[in-house]
Design an enzyme around this catalytic site. Structure first.
Site, mmCIF file in Angstrom:
data_model
loop_
_atom_site.group_PDB
_atom_site.id
_atom_site.type_symbol
_atom_site.label_atom_id
_atom_site.label_comp_id
_atom_site.label_asym_id
_atom_site.label_seq_id
_atom_site.Cartn_x
_atom_site.Cartn_y
_atom_site.Cartn_z
ATOM 1 N N ASN A 1 0.874 -1.174 0.000
ATOM 2 C CA ASN A 1 0.000 0.000 0.000
ATOM 3 C C ASN A 1 0.913 1.226 0.000
ATOM 4 O OD1 ASN A 1 -1.768 2.067 0.528
ATOM 5 N ND2 ASN A 1 -2.317 1.380 2.596
ATOM 6 N N LYS B 1 0.120 4.297 -0.241
ATOM 7 C CA LYS B 1 -0.512 5.489 0.361
ATOM 8 C C LYS B 1 -0.286 6.708 -0.550
ATOM 9 C CE LYS B 1 -0.009 3.219 4.766
ATOM 10 N NZ LYS B 1 0.147 3.291 6.217
ATOM 11 N N HIS C 1 -9.505 1.370 5.436
ATOM 12 C CA HIS C 1 -8.164 1.490 6.024
ATOM 13 C C HIS C 1 -8.242 2.435 7.229
ATOM 14 C CE1 HIS C 1 -3.956 2.502 6.576
ATOM 15 N NE2 HIS C 1 -3.673 1.399 5.904
ATOM 16 N N GLU D 1 -6.482 4.766 8.150
ATOM 17 C CA GLU D 1 -6.267 6.187 7.828
ATOM 18 C C GLU D 1 -7.543 6.808 7.256
ATOM 19 O OE1 GLU D 1 -2.684 5.531 5.581
ATOM 20 O OE2 GLU D 1 -1.698 4.965 7.448
ATOM 21 N N GLU E 1 -4.960 -4.770 10.868
ATOM 22 C CA GLU E 1 -3.894 -3.776 11.002
ATOM 23 C C GLU E 1 -4.089 -2.990 12.299
ATOM 24 O OE1 GLU E 1 -2.090 -2.608 6.932
ATOM 25 O OE2 GLU E 1 -3.803 -1.333 7.307
ATOM 26 N N GLY F 1 3.137 2.355 10.669
ATOM 27 C CA GLY F 1 4.104 3.432 10.480
ATOM 28 C C GLY F 1 4.885 3.783 11.730
ATOM 29 N N SER G 1 3.928 -2.190 10.143
ATOM 30 C CA SER G 1 5.389 -2.281 10.267
ATOM 31 C C SER G 1 5.942 -3.649 9.854
ATOM 32 C CB SER G 1 5.840 -1.907 11.681
ATOM 33 O OG SER G 1 5.524 -0.546 11.944
HETATM 34 P P1 13P Z 1 3.394 0.374 7.590
HETATM 35 O O1 13P Z 1 3.866 -0.924 6.969
HETATM 36 O O2 13P Z 1 4.133 1.567 7.097
HETATM 37 O O3 13P Z 1 3.320 0.262 9.078
HETATM 38 O O4 13P Z 1 1.870 0.585 7.085
HETATM 39 C C1 13P Z 1 0.949 -0.429 7.232
HETATM 40 C C2 13P Z 1 -0.291 -0.072 6.494
HETATM 41 O O5 13P Z 1 -1.024 0.812 6.884
HETATM 42 C C3 13P Z 1 -0.593 -0.811 5.259
HETATM 43 O O6 13P Z 1 -1.879 -0.549 4.826
#
Ligand code: 13P
Length: 257
Positions: free
Chosen positions: A10, A12, A100, A102, A172, A178, A218
């Site tokens: 992903n 983003k 997601h 976010e 997640e 992140g 992560s």
């Molecule tokens: P990270 O791998 O940067 O922690 O992000 C995970 C994520 O949100 C994938 O959708």
């Protein structure tokens, strides 16, 4: 039942379409036949890169699959800035991320909105990757299982068991996204098990047996193999590490680690 793992990147809101092309070319250089055979490999670029990556995948006959990061639930209409599932399907998008964290936290998307998106994706014969996961506060209050269960039930309301064949769920935990903090493989496995049991209760064992449950948060070259060895984890949804073609290639090679 054996489930084909999925490794999905992903991206983003990173990479313009030229950078995206470069990343995929670089990634493809590092991947071998065995990697495509071990898992379905998916990249989820931003909307502006989808067409370029689709063309690259087709032109170079790459076996990568294309995913989108979001969609709107209506087929068309006055929804400025939104992109319909039909538009994504025309670009040979196979997967669409729905709900997601976010989107939930920064754009105020609820389970009800996520549910509309999941239904639109399923209706177009694409596969939703439904994301669920608790915040740190919820985990510390011992509410992780309950929160994930409520997100699943809310996001899957009014969907029949047969429609769920193509569904993918990504667990997640928000506190692991992140942050460099990964859930322990045991915790991730346990929560992916909660997802599967909830699906078994609501939609029956056969649906739950076939459901691919990914872990995200992560995931890095150094922890992917251990996560993938767990029986309830069928793949990874990778953020930051998917932006580095070498790191992402190592993650796609988890089966050789
Ligand atoms: P990270 O791998 O940067 O922690 O992000 C995970 C994520 O949100 C994938 O959708």
């Amino acid at each position: 039942m054996s489930r084909t793992p999925i490794i999905a990147g992903n991206w983003k809101m990173h990479l313009d379409h030229l950078e995206a092309i470069q990343l995929v070319q670089n990634l493809a250089y590092h991947l071998e036949r065995a990697d495509y055979e071990a898992s379905e490999l998916v990249v989820c670029p931003s909307f502006t890169s989808l067409r370029s990556i689709q063309t690259l995948i087709e032109g170079d006959r790459l076996e990568l699959r294309l995913g989108a990061q979001d969609c709107h639930w209506e087929a068309d209409g006055a929804f400025t800035g939104a992109v319909s599932v039909g538009m994504l399907a025309r670009l040979k998008v196979a997967y669409v991320l729905c709900g997601h964290s976010e989107r939930r936290q920064l754009f105020g998307e609820t389970d009800e909105i996520t549910n509309r998106k999941v239904r639109a994706v399923l209706a177009a014969d694409l596969s939703p990757i439904l994301c669920v996961g608790e915040t740190l506060e919820q985990r510390e209050a011992d509410r992780a299982g309950e929160v994930v269960l409520a997100q699943l039930r809310g996001s899957l309301a009014d969907i029949g068991a047969d429609a769920l064949e193509r569904m993918v769920v990504a667990y997640e935990p928000v506190w692991a996204i992140g942050t460099g903090r990964t859930a322990t493989p045991a915790d991730a496995d346990e929560m992916c098990g909660v997802v599967r049991r909830t699906i078994a209760e609501d939609f029956g064992e056969p649906v739950a047996d076939g459901l691919r449950v990914l872990y995200g948060g992560s995931v890095k070259p150094g922890n992917v193999a251990e996560l993938m060895r767990r029986s309830e984890i069928d793949g990874a949804l990778v953020g930051g590490a998917s932006l580095d073609p070498e790191d992402f290639a190592v993650i796609c090679r988890w089966h050789r680690l």
